[in-house]
Design a protein around this motif. Structure first.
Motif, PDB file in Angstrom:
ATOM      1  N   ALA A   4       1.818   8.128 -11.528  1.00 39.07           N
ATOM      2  CA  ALA A   4       2.670   7.708 -12.607  1.00 39.07           C
ATOM      3  C   ALA A   4       3.776   8.728 -12.869  1.00 39.07           C
ATOM      4  CB  ALA A   4       2.126   6.906 -13.843  1.00 39.07           C
ATOM      5  N   LEU A   9       6.784   1.816 -10.703  1.00 41.57           N
ATOM      6  CA  LEU A   9       6.424   0.604 -10.413  1.00 41.57           C
ATOM      7  C   LEU A   9       7.467  -0.489 -10.495  1.00 41.57           C
ATOM      8  CD1 LEU A   9       4.246  -1.656  -9.948  1.00 41.57           C
ATOM      9  CD2 LEU A   9       3.571  -1.570 -12.437  1.00 41.57           C
ATOM     10  N   LEU A  38       7.089   3.274 -15.408  1.00 41.00           N
ATOM     11  CA  LEU A  38       6.186   4.443 -14.850  1.00 41.00           C
ATOM     12  C   LEU A  38       7.178   5.775 -14.879  1.00 41.00           C
ATOM     13  CD1 LEU A  38       3.533   2.956 -12.698  1.00 41.00           C
ATOM     14  CD2 LEU A  38       3.456   3.096 -15.027  1.00 41.00           C
ATOM     15  N   THR A  44       6.471   8.862 -19.892  1.00 37.75           N
ATOM     16  CA  THR A  44       5.314   8.474 -18.959  1.00 37.75           C
ATOM     17  C   THR A  44       5.273   9.988 -18.155  1.00 37.75           C
ATOM     18  OG1 THR A  44       5.625   6.329 -18.827  1.00 37.75           O
ATOM     19  CG2 THR A  44       4.479   7.274 -16.836  1.00 37.75           C
ATOM     20  N   ARG A  52      -1.138   8.168 -19.007  1.00 37.61           N
ATOM     21  CA  ARG A  52      -0.787   7.262 -17.959  1.00 37.61           C
ATOM     22  C   ARG A  52      -1.289   6.372 -17.446  1.00 37.61           C
ATOM     23  NH1 ARG A  52      -0.059  12.553 -15.911  1.00 37.61           N
ATOM     24  NH2 ARG A  52      -1.226  11.860 -14.099  1.00 37.61           N
ATOM     25  N   GLN A  53      -2.879   6.432 -17.375  1.00 31.89           N
ATOM     26  CA  GLN A  53      -3.529   5.294 -16.898  1.00 31.89           C
ATOM     27  C   GLN A  53      -3.793   4.387 -17.803  1.00 31.89           C
ATOM     28  OE1 GLN A  53      -7.972   5.852 -17.057  1.00 31.89           O
ATOM     29  NE2 GLN A  53      -8.067   5.582 -15.292  1.00 31.89           N
ATOM     30  N   VAL A  56      -0.372   2.260 -17.025  1.00 34.35           N
ATOM     31  CA  VAL A  56      -0.486   1.399 -15.633  1.00 34.35           C
ATOM     32  C   VAL A  56      -1.202   0.361 -16.074  1.00 34.35           C
ATOM     33  CG1 VAL A  56      -1.227   1.539 -13.380  1.00 34.35           C
ATOM     34  CG2 VAL A  56      -0.049   3.517 -14.204  1.00 34.35           C
ATOM     35  N   LEU A  78      -0.923  -1.790  -7.064  1.00 32.73           N
ATOM     36  CA  LEU A  78      -1.482  -0.686  -7.842  1.00 32.73           C
ATOM     37  C   LEU A  78      -2.334   0.241  -7.362  1.00 32.73           C
ATOM     38  CD1 LEU A  78      -1.119  -2.329 -11.401  1.00 32.73           C
ATOM     39  CD2 LEU A  78       0.231  -0.538 -10.243  1.00 32.73           C
ATOM     40  N   LEU A  81      -1.856   3.950  -6.811  1.00 26.71           N
ATOM     41  CA  LEU A  81      -1.686   4.860  -7.677  1.00 26.71           C
ATOM     42  C   LEU A  81      -2.980   5.285  -8.366  1.00 26.71           C
ATOM     43  CD1 LEU A  81       0.779   3.006 -10.041  1.00 26.71           C
ATOM     44  CD2 LEU A  81       1.246   5.011  -8.644  1.00 26.71           C
ATOM     45  N   GLU A  83      -4.016   6.721 -11.029  1.00 26.12           N
ATOM     46  CA  GLU A  83      -4.512   6.329 -12.383  1.00 26.12           C
ATOM     47  C   GLU A  83      -4.823   4.955 -12.388  1.00 26.12           C
ATOM     48  OE1 GLU A  83      -0.754   8.969 -13.060  1.00 26.12           O
ATOM     49  OE2 GLU A  83      -1.264   7.323 -11.543  1.00 26.12           O
ATOM     50  N   TYR A  84      -4.556   4.145 -11.525  1.00 24.76           N
ATOM     51  CA  TYR A  84      -5.185   2.873 -11.259  1.00 24.76           C
ATOM     52  C   TYR A  84      -6.596   2.732 -10.744  1.00 24.76           C
ATOM     53  CZ  TYR A  84      -5.368  -2.210 -10.626  1.00 24.76           C
ATOM     54  OH  TYR A  84      -6.053  -3.463 -10.488  1.00 24.76           O
TER      55      TYR A  84
END
Length: 95
Positions: A4, A9, A38, A44, A52-53, A56, A78, A81, A83-84
């Motif tokens: 992110a 996104l 993001l 962010t 950040r997670q 997201v 996602l 990413l 974080e995702y």
């Protein structure tokens, strides 16, 4: 990998298009979308991983619930990413 802090996104509510675009977007790839989040936001980019997670995951819910995107499509996008991916159980990482 994408995260992110280096990826936007982007989505278009009118067309249903959704994608990840590198930040900064010097090529203008995000111009086909009418929304972005993001890495395009300084807060962010400066946030720690956990913040950040959460961002997201919250943004995914907004896109799914408010903008009515297919959850499976949002999930698939996602997955690129960090974080995702870190928030997903192993059985959802290969969908």
């Amino acid at each position: 990998m994408r995260n992110a802090t280096n990826t936007m996104l982007c989505w278009n509510v009118d067309t249903g298009a959704i994608g990840l675009v590198p930040w900064p977007d010097s090529a203008g790839a995000s111009n086909v979308y009418n929304r972005n989040e993001l890495a395009s936001r300084a807060d962010t980019r400066k946030a720690n991983f956990e913040t950040r997670q959460a961002t997201v995951l919250a943004q995914a819910m907004v896109i799914i619930l408010l903008d009515k995107f297919d959850p499976a499509v949002v999930h698939d996008v996602l997955l690129d990413l960090d974080e995702y991916r870190a928030a997903m159980p192993p059985e959802l990482l290969n969908s």
